[in-house]
Design a protein around this motif. Structure first.
Motif, PDB file in Angstrom:
ATOM      1  N   CYS A  76       7.434   8.008  -9.376  1.00  0.00           N
ATOM      2  CA  CYS A  76       6.316   7.484 -10.177  1.00  0.00           C
ATOM      3  C   CYS A  76       5.365   6.625  -9.347  1.00  0.00           C
ATOM      4  O   CYS A  76       4.301   6.239  -9.842  1.00  0.00           O
ATOM      5  CB  CYS A  76       6.857   6.678 -11.360  1.00  0.00           C
ATOM      6  SG  CYS A  76       7.661   7.717 -12.586  1.00  0.00           S
ATOM      7  N   ASN A  77       5.746   6.318  -8.106  1.00  0.00           N
ATOM      8  CA  ASN A  77       4.895   5.533  -7.214  1.00  0.00           C
ATOM      9  C   ASN A  77       4.142   6.399  -6.213  1.00  0.00           C
ATOM     10  O   ASN A  77       3.358   5.887  -5.432  1.00  0.00           O
ATOM     11  CB  ASN A  77       5.721   4.499  -6.447  1.00  0.00           C
ATOM     12  CG  ASN A  77       6.390   3.505  -7.353  1.00  0.00           C
ATOM     13  OD1 ASN A  77       7.576   3.647  -7.641  1.00  0.00           O
ATOM     14  ND2 ASN A  77       5.658   2.515  -7.820  1.00  0.00           N
ATOM     15  N   GLU A 135       0.451   8.471  -0.368  1.00  0.00           N
ATOM     16  CA  GLU A 135      -0.451   7.488  -0.961  1.00  0.00           C
ATOM     17  C   GLU A 135       0.362   6.831  -2.073  1.00  0.00           C
ATOM     18  O   GLU A 135       0.746   7.480  -3.052  1.00  0.00           O
ATOM     19  CB  GLU A 135      -1.700   8.154  -1.522  1.00  0.00           C
ATOM     20  CG  GLU A 135      -2.649   7.162  -2.153  1.00  0.00           C
ATOM     21  CD  GLU A 135      -3.860   7.821  -2.795  1.00  0.00           C
ATOM     22  OE1 GLU A 135      -4.788   7.084  -3.162  1.00  0.00           O
ATOM     23  OE2 GLU A 135      -3.881   9.062  -2.948  1.00  0.00           O
ATOM     24  N   PHE A 136       0.649   5.551  -1.897  1.00  0.00           N
ATOM     25  CA  PHE A 136       1.579   4.840  -2.769  1.00  0.00           C
ATOM     26  C   PHE A 136       0.853   4.158  -3.910  1.00  0.00           C
ATOM     27  O   PHE A 136      -0.176   3.507  -3.705  1.00  0.00           O
ATOM     28  CB  PHE A 136       2.346   3.790  -1.942  1.00  0.00           C
ATOM     29  CG  PHE A 136       3.530   3.215  -2.649  1.00  0.00           C
ATOM     30  CD1 PHE A 136       4.756   3.835  -2.598  1.00  0.00           C
ATOM     31  CD2 PHE A 136       3.414   2.042  -3.386  1.00  0.00           C
ATOM     32  CE1 PHE A 136       5.847   3.309  -3.266  1.00  0.00           C
ATOM     33  CE2 PHE A 136       4.496   1.506  -4.051  1.00  0.00           C
ATOM     34  CZ  PHE A 136       5.722   2.143  -3.992  1.00  0.00           C
ATOM     35  N   PHE A 137       1.400   4.256  -5.119  1.00  0.00           N
ATOM     36  CA  PHE A 137       0.866   3.555  -6.278  1.00  0.00           C
ATOM     37  C   PHE A 137       1.836   2.433  -6.632  1.00  0.00           C
ATOM     38  O   PHE A 137       3.021   2.675  -6.871  1.00  0.00           O
ATOM     39  CB  PHE A 137       0.730   4.504  -7.474  1.00  0.00           C
ATOM     40  CG  PHE A 137       0.336   3.793  -8.734  1.00  0.00           C
ATOM     41  CD1 PHE A 137      -0.974   3.416  -8.945  1.00  0.00           C
ATOM     42  CD2 PHE A 137       1.287   3.484  -9.691  1.00  0.00           C
ATOM     43  CE1 PHE A 137      -1.344   2.751 -10.101  1.00  0.00           C
ATOM     44  CE2 PHE A 137       0.928   2.823 -10.852  1.00  0.00           C
ATOM     45  CZ  PHE A 137      -0.385   2.450 -11.050  1.00  0.00           C
ATOM     46  N   GLY A 138       1.348   1.213  -6.630  1.00  0.00           N
ATOM     47  CA  GLY A 138       2.189   0.074  -6.978  1.00  0.00           C
ATOM     48  C   GLY A 138       1.918  -1.094  -6.069  1.00  0.00           C
ATOM     49  O   GLY A 138       0.932  -1.124  -5.332  1.00  0.00           O
ATOM     50  N   GLU A 139       2.812  -2.042  -6.115  1.00  0.00           N
ATOM     51  CA  GLU A 139       2.680  -3.267  -5.332  1.00  0.00           C
ATOM     52  C   GLU A 139       3.247  -3.082  -3.926  1.00  0.00           C
ATOM     53  O   GLU A 139       4.114  -2.228  -3.693  1.00  0.00           O
ATOM     54  CB  GLU A 139       3.393  -4.420  -6.035  1.00  0.00           C
ATOM     55  CG  GLU A 139       2.833  -4.747  -7.401  1.00  0.00           C
ATOM     56  CD  GLU A 139       1.395  -5.231  -7.361  1.00  0.00           C
ATOM     57  OE1 GLU A 139       1.022  -5.897  -6.375  1.00  0.00           O
ATOM     58  OE2 GLU A 139       0.654  -4.947  -8.307  1.00  0.00           O
ATOM     59  N   GLN A 140       2.774  -3.919  -3.009  1.00  0.00           N
ATOM     60  CA  GLN A 140       3.233  -3.856  -1.619  1.00  0.00           C
ATOM     61  C   GLN A 140       4.751  -4.021  -1.523  1.00  0.00           C
ATOM     62  O   GLN A 140       5.405  -3.353  -0.726  1.00  0.00           O
ATOM     63  CB  GLN A 140       2.527  -4.927  -0.776  1.00  0.00           C
ATOM     64  CG  GLN A 140       2.892  -4.877   0.693  1.00  0.00           C
ATOM     65  CD  GLN A 140       2.450  -3.598   1.383  1.00  0.00           C
ATOM     66  OE1 GLN A 140       1.293  -3.241   1.316  1.00  0.00           O
ATOM     67  NE2 GLN A 140       3.365  -2.911   2.045  1.00  0.00           N
ATOM     68  N   ALA A 141       5.318  -4.890  -2.343  1.00  0.00           N
ATOM     69  CA  ALA A 141       6.770  -5.110  -2.305  1.00  0.00           C
ATOM     70  C   ALA A 141       7.529  -3.817  -2.621  1.00  0.00           C
ATOM     71  O   ALA A 141       8.556  -3.525  -1.997  1.00  0.00           O
ATOM     72  CB  ALA A 141       7.164  -6.216  -3.276  1.00  0.00           C
ATOM     73  N   GLU A 142       7.019  -3.029  -3.567  1.00  0.00           N
ATOM     74  CA  GLU A 142       7.653  -1.750  -3.900  1.00  0.00           C
ATOM     75  C   GLU A 142       7.519  -0.758  -2.752  1.00  0.00           C
ATOM     76  O   GLU A 142       8.465  -0.024  -2.447  1.00  0.00           O
ATOM     77  CB  GLU A 142       7.027  -1.160  -5.158  1.00  0.00           C
ATOM     78  CG  GLU A 142       7.254  -1.962  -6.421  1.00  0.00           C
ATOM     79  CD  GLU A 142       6.441  -1.431  -7.576  1.00  0.00           C
ATOM     80  OE1 GLU A 142       7.055  -0.918  -8.529  1.00  0.00           O
ATOM     81  OE2 GLU A 142       5.191  -1.504  -7.508  1.00  0.00           O
TER      82      GLU A 142
END
Length: 86
Positions: free
Chosen positions: A31-32, A56-63
């Protein structure tokens, strides 16, 4: 949610032996993953054992960092990150 563009570059040194483990991490973070592009050399006589996957990542940097750490647990896999802020 961050507006940054987070790109993970995943280098596989032995695609055949690493693909299943890498795919398991991709499924865990499915999902990210906004975009996924796979690159490897191929010609008439061979298919390269190495490859690069761009995420290409969707979400926060920590994730993204957690996903990168999970990928780097796979022997022969190296991950680099690029972040384009606004």
């Amino acid at each position: 949610m961050s507006d940054d563009h987070i790109i993970l570059g995943v280098h596989l040194t032995d695609r055949v032996s690493e693909a299943t483990k890498v795919q398991a991490v991709f499924t865990q973070y499915g999902c990210n993953i906004k975009t996924r592009v796979g690159l490897h050399d191929v010609d008439a006589t061979q298919c390269s054992p190495t490859g690069v996957i761009l995420i290409e990542f969707f979400g926060e940097q920590a994730e993204a960092d957690q996903m990168a750490a999970a990928l780097q647990q796979v022997e022969g896999v190296h991950v680099k990150s690029m972040v384009f802020g606004h």
